[in-house]
Design an enzyme around this catalytic site. Structure first.
Site: not given
Ligand code: MOS
Length: 744
Positions: A471-472, A634, A636, A644, A708-711
């Protein structure tokens, strides 16, 4: 041991070239034989009933194949459970074309299917429907009376945040106090790729569904439940996703509409939504908030009150963690948190990047800036006086937390020490300059995932997991790094196959947990292949490795051998050939160590420092510098991780200064439903962005140590900008976006 170091290296995207050259095929682009095209008709009213569908007129057009509405739809189940996808918040999920009832403006009311997209779109435009309109309510401020406590959600994503201590007494006796009302507006996700589902009819009730989704398995399960189909007859494929941000977590209405048309017509059908129709889908809900903060004599927080009223639909109680994080981010003994929902005649909201804290921490972090001025403390110092060593909401220690280092390193890079706190004290020519900061926190978690791996005699490795297309985030790249390093192969020898519902299971791709969840499964499956390889090598005649334990063996560059003794190396290919094996295979499931994790609060944190320049004459705000420190375990892949966080920072700038979906309550309709009127930052709006990763060692979050760094990247940014605008202008704005009409 594996001496091939790939995890942690700034690796370019393995799927970058096929994406930028157009070779990647997205859900709405699959060429399948005999494809018909569906176009959705959306309701012009927000509440009422359809009294008639004048299908005959458009059915007379040559090339129009069908008009589906509630009058002639396929049989659909009555039971709400059949419509509950993995992210359903309870209540009664929306059922497209189920009956004549209109529940929200732009609700899909019909699907016109034709031989071409253009004809379907034309026919949809001329299809007449009659409606009986009823009064609707879309104004959250008028629905306070109907508000209810945000419920615990069956999917486990939301618990009502508990209060603690004696917040009222602590407020009454506080040394310094601030209180204010804050508003975070409705926002629509608007990924570049609009929603599309291509259903390939393979005969005999067999469907392959090319879907834009964040959940290959979630889509499959939903389709099977709604249409009473068997999983073996419904394959969902999702190879590439052009952005989603949470909007593709739940199946959107084009999925069942396309499937219905394909089943009814016994032919392949594609339904694609237009940009305007994207505004008929789910969104980040408006959040009206009240925050009160009071201090102890030393400037630490004596009490914190955060109340939020958020919009949801009449049919589903969608709740997100909007006040929750106010109980986590700071040490405070007397906390009152309240999260109310009020039902409106609208579509149900859905997760949007960091759902909850994006709205809630905006309010909290602006209130803290107000408190900094009230107490005379520097905003960083104020936060440090209430630094939380434990998660006070859950009463658990953090598995790791380097937020302090984020403050220090990002502040140093920014030059925060030079700040004169006096509003309007800094200038650049005719422009007012402001410096502001804020902070953020988000969850990290691991979910169960499977992985399959095949090592062939030519030394190539294929790892497989059904998670939908990237998703990017750079997922495929990180997975390849993990696989290659674990087995001791060059990156080029590894292929990651993903995005099919027949592959090993994955959770929805969201919540910043995919790298940690699928990555852990991939690491585990590659470790099994190592063991197999070593066992096979040790069975060879005159094996120099026979007596060696796993720690004395090195796997590198497609070979294994005794540590530091290259002359003992044998290639994986030779091992397989010696045993006359065409390939080695392994399949695993990796589950989180729930028992251990439950003892901790596992979180990612950030600190954001921002400079704005404000034109005092015309009210233009420009973000000239943004420095963000991120503690996410960490890292990755520093390159994709930085990507991101940069995306989150840009979004934060948009949220602060531009983004807002405006409802015209007369019609109950979002009016700025196009990218011409729903404003987003463009390249020219973005100046200097800097990301600092403060690495943490954390073996609790998952075996990879990655949070995780998506948000996290978006959090704190809008508050820091609002705080900088105050510093520049002396104007305290508590409502986003900060547009020039509010500033002048
Ligand atoms: Mo995220 S807002 O769980 O895609």
């Amino acid at each position: 041991m594996s001496s091939t170091t790939l995890i942690g290296q700034p690796t370019s995207r393995v799927d970058g070239a096929i994406k930028v050259t157009g070779a990647a095929t997205y859900a709405g682009e699959f060429v399948v034989p005999g494809l018909a095209y569906g176009y959705v008709v959306n309701s012009p009213i927000a509440k009422g009933r359809i009294t008639q569908v004048h299908s005959a007129e458009v059915l007379a057009l040559p090339g129009v194949l069908a008009v589906f509405s509630h009058e002639n739809r396929l049989p659909l189940p009555d039971d709400d459970n059949c419509y509950m996808d993995q992210l359903a918040p309870g209540g009664s999920p929306f059922r497209p074309l189920f009956d004549a009832t209109i529940k929200f403006n732009m609700q899909p009311v019909a699907l016109v299917v034709a031989e071409t997209y253009e004809l379907a779109r034309y026919a949809a435009a001329v299809l007449r429907l009659d409606y009986e309109q009823e009064p609707h309510q879309t104004d959250l401020s008028k629905q306070r009376g109907a508000a209810f406590k945000a419920p615990h959600q069956a999917n486990g994503f939301y618990d009502y945040p508990p209060s603690r201590g004696l917040p009222e007494q602590a407020w009454a006796s506080a040394t310094h106090r601030v209180a204010g009302d804050y508003a975070h507006p409705t926002q629509h996700h608007n990924p570049m790729e609009t929603f599309a589902t291509t259903v390939e009819w393979r005969g005999d009730g067999q469907l392959t569904v090319y879907d834009k989704t964040q959940g290959t398995f979630n889509s499959q399960q939903y389709i099977c439940n709604v249409f009473n189909l068997k999983k073996e007859n419904v394959q969902v494929h999702s190879y590439f996703v052009g952005g989603a941000f949470g909007l593709a977590l739940r199946p959107n209405y084009q999925v069942p509409l396309a499937v219905m048309a394909a089943l009814a017509l016994k032919r392949s059908v594609r339904v694609t939504l237009t940009r305007q129709q994207m505004f008929s889908l789910s969104y980040r809900p408006l959040a009206l908030q009240h925050v009160k903060l009071g201090t102890n004599p030393d400037g630490s927080l004596a009490t914190l009150h955060h109340e939020a009223l958020q919009a949801t639909s009449q049919f589903e109680p969608y709740a997100e963690t909007v006040t929750h994080w106010s109980g986590v981010l700071y040490r405070c003994d007397n906390v009152k948190l309240e999260h109310l929902l009020a039902p409106l005649d609208v579509m149900t909201p859905v997760s949007m990047r960091a759902p909850g804290p994006t709205s809630g921490l905006f309010a909290l972090e602006v209130a803290l800036d107000e408190l900094a001025y009230e107490t005379g403390l520097d905003p960083v110092e104020l936060r440090l006086r209430s630094y939380a060593d434990r998660n006070g909401l859950m009463d658990k220690p953090f598995s790791s937390k380097k937020l302090r280092e984020c403050y220090q390193q990002a502040a140093a890079r920014f030059g925060w020490a030079q700040r004169n706190p006096e509003p309007r004290s800094m200038r650049h020519g005719d422009l007012l300059v402001g410096w502001g900061m804020a902070s953020g926190v988000w969850d990290s978690s691991q979910a169960e995932a499977g992985a399959q791996a095949t090592l062939t005699a030519d030394g190539k490795l294929t790892v497989v997991n059904g998670v939908n297309g990237d998703i990017g985030t750079g997922t495929a790249t990180v997975i390849c790094q993990i696989a290659a390093e674990t087995l001791g192969l060059p990156l080029s020898a590894v292929t990651f196959r993903q995005g099919e519902s027949t592959m090993p299971a994955a959770p929805v791709q969201g919540a910043s947990w995919t790298a940690g969840s699928v990555g852990t499964a991939v690491q585990k499956v590659c470790r099994q292949l190592r063991e197999q390889l070593l066992t096979l090598a040790q069975q060879l005649p005159d094996s120099p490795w026979r007596q060696a334990g796993p720690s004395e063996i090195e796997f590198t560059d497609g070979k294994l051998g005794l540590l530091g003794q290259p002359e003992t190396q044998i290639s994986f290919s030779e091992v397989l050939r010696a045993h006359r094996l065409p390939h080695l295979e392994a399949e695993v499931t990796a589950s989180p160590d729930a028992k251990r994790q439950q003892q901790y609060s596992v979180n990612v944190h950030n600190a954001v420092f921002v400079e704005v320049q404000v034109d005092p004459v015309i009210g233009t705000v420009r973000v000239t510098r943004l420095v963000e420190g991120v503690a996410a375990g960490r890292i990755l892949n520093p390159k994709t991780a930085r990507n991101q966080v940069l995306g989150g920072m840009v979004w934060g700038i948009g949220a602060a200064l531009m983004e807002e979906t405006v409802m015209d309550h007369r019609f109950g309709r979002f009016m700025n439903h196009s990218l011409a009127e729903y404003h987003l930052p463009v390249n020219a709006d973005i100046r200097e962005l800097e990301v600092i990763f403060v690495e943490e060692e954390d073996d609790i979050v998952n075996p990879l140590g990655a949070k995780g760094v998506g948000e996290i990247g978006i959090l704190g940014v809008s508050a820091a900008i609002a705080n900088a605008v105050y510093h520049a202008t002396g104007r305290r704005l508590r409502e986003l976006p900060i547009t020039r009409d509010k500033l002048l």
